[in-house]
Design a protein around this motif. Structure first.
Motif, short mmCIF file in Angstrom:
data_model
loop_
_atom_site.label_atom_id
_atom_site.label_comp_id
_atom_site.label_asym_id
_atom_site.label_seq_id
_atom_site.Cartn_x
_atom_site.Cartn_y
_atom_site.Cartn_z
N ASP A 34 0.83 -1.21 0.00
CA ASP A 34 0.00 0.00 0.00
C ASP A 34 0.86 1.25 0.00
OD1 ASP A 34 -2.30 -1.48 -0.01
OD2 ASP A 34 -2.66 -1.31 2.15
N VAL A 37 2.10 1.81 -3.48
CA VAL A 37 1.03 2.37 -4.31
C VAL A 37 0.84 3.85 -3.99
CG1 VAL A 37 -1.48 2.29 -4.73
CG2 VAL A 37 -0.15 0.18 -4.65
N TRP A 38 0.85 4.21 -2.70
CA TRP A 38 0.69 5.60 -2.30
C TRP A 38 1.83 6.45 -2.85
CZ3 TRP A 38 3.22 9.39 0.42
CH2 TRP A 38 2.45 10.49 0.79
N GLY A 40 3.65 5.81 -5.49
CA GLY A 40 3.45 5.91 -6.93
C GLY A 40 2.39 6.94 -7.27
N GLY A 41 1.33 6.98 -6.48
CA GLY A 41 0.30 8.00 -6.67
C GLY A 41 0.84 9.40 -6.43
N ALA A 42 1.71 9.55 -5.44
CA ALA A 42 2.31 10.85 -5.17
C ALA A 42 3.17 11.30 -6.35
CB ALA A 42 3.14 10.80 -3.89
N ALA A 44 2.80 10.36 -9.49
CA ALA A 44 1.88 10.67 -10.59
C ALA A 44 1.21 12.02 -10.37
CB ALA A 44 0.85 9.56 -10.73
N LEU A 45 0.78 12.30 -9.14
CA LEU A 45 0.16 13.59 -8.84
C LEU A 45 1.14 14.72 -9.07
CD1 LEU A 45 -2.32 15.09 -7.72
CD2 LEU A 45 -1.34 14.80 -5.45
N HIS A 46 2.38 14.52 -8.65
CA HIS A 46 3.40 15.54 -8.89
C HIS A 46 3.58 15.80 -10.37
CE1 HIS A 46 7.51 16.77 -9.86
NE2 HIS A 46 7.36 17.57 -8.82
N ASP A 47 3.73 14.72 -11.16
CA ASP A 47 4.00 14.89 -12.58
C ASP A 47 2.79 15.40 -13.35
OD1 ASP A 47 6.52 14.01 -12.05
OD2 ASP A 47 6.27 12.03 -12.95
N VAL A 111 0.10 18.03 -0.87
CA VAL A 111 0.03 16.59 -1.17
C VAL A 111 0.13 15.77 0.11
CG1 VAL A 111 1.30 14.70 -2.26
CG2 VAL A 111 0.83 16.76 -3.54
#
Length: 164
Positions: A34, A37-38, A40-42, A44-47, A111
């Motif tokens: 988890d 995944v978190w 990776g989401g961070a 993706a949100l940054h990019d 974030v």
């Protein structure tokens, strides 16, 4: 300055190592996947959100504060170019770097603060999220703004003294 950067880099790497140790070796979480995944989401949100917003605002800031030659400045009341407009635009240059830095720090704080900020209300366990997170987030954003404005104001003050 180079030594300070090296020291801060070493401290940051050391703290990341402590965090990884606590996360994966001490086993303080139930499901390390988890966390991956978190993270990776961070990224993706940054990019997808933070970086384009910072770049766009930085681009607008450069366009708004770009130094212009006398031939491209707006004219004064009698059709002559006023030097105050050129000096005013040049003075705005001191805000570029601090504003960009404040945007990066503010985006990162946002974030990190999103999970408690987006919680649906009070939880059944009052000790799970006991603090006033929206207020604390706003306090940190305000402190970031003050820390960004202080060096810019100092540069502006020095530029005015130099021009006088």
């Amino acid at each position: 300055m180079r030594a300070l950067r090296g020291l801060l880099c070493a401290a940051g790497l050391g703290l990341m190592g402590v965090g990884a140790w606590l996360l994966f070796v001490e086993g303080r979480i139930r499901n390390p996947e988890d966390v991956v995944v978190w993270l990776g989401g961070a990224v993706a949100l940054h990019d997808a959100v933070i970086a384009p917003v910072v770049l766009g605002v930085g681009w607008l800031l450069v366009r708004a504060t770009r130094r212009r030659g006398p031939e491209t400045l707006p004219t004064g009341a009698q059709g002559a170019v006023t030097t105050g407009e050129s000096v005013g635009r040049r003075r705005l240059d001191v805000f570029r770097g601090p504003l960009r830095g404040a945007l990066v720090v503010g985006g990162s704080l946002t974030v990190v603060a999103l999970p408690p900020l987006l919680r649906p209300g009070r939880t059944s366990n009052p000790t799970a999220l006991p603090l006033d997170y929206p207020r604390n987030w706003l306090v940190l954003l305000g402190a970031t703004a003050v820390c960004a404005a202080a060096p810019a104001a100092l540069r502006l003050f020095r530029a005015r003294r130099r021009d006088d």
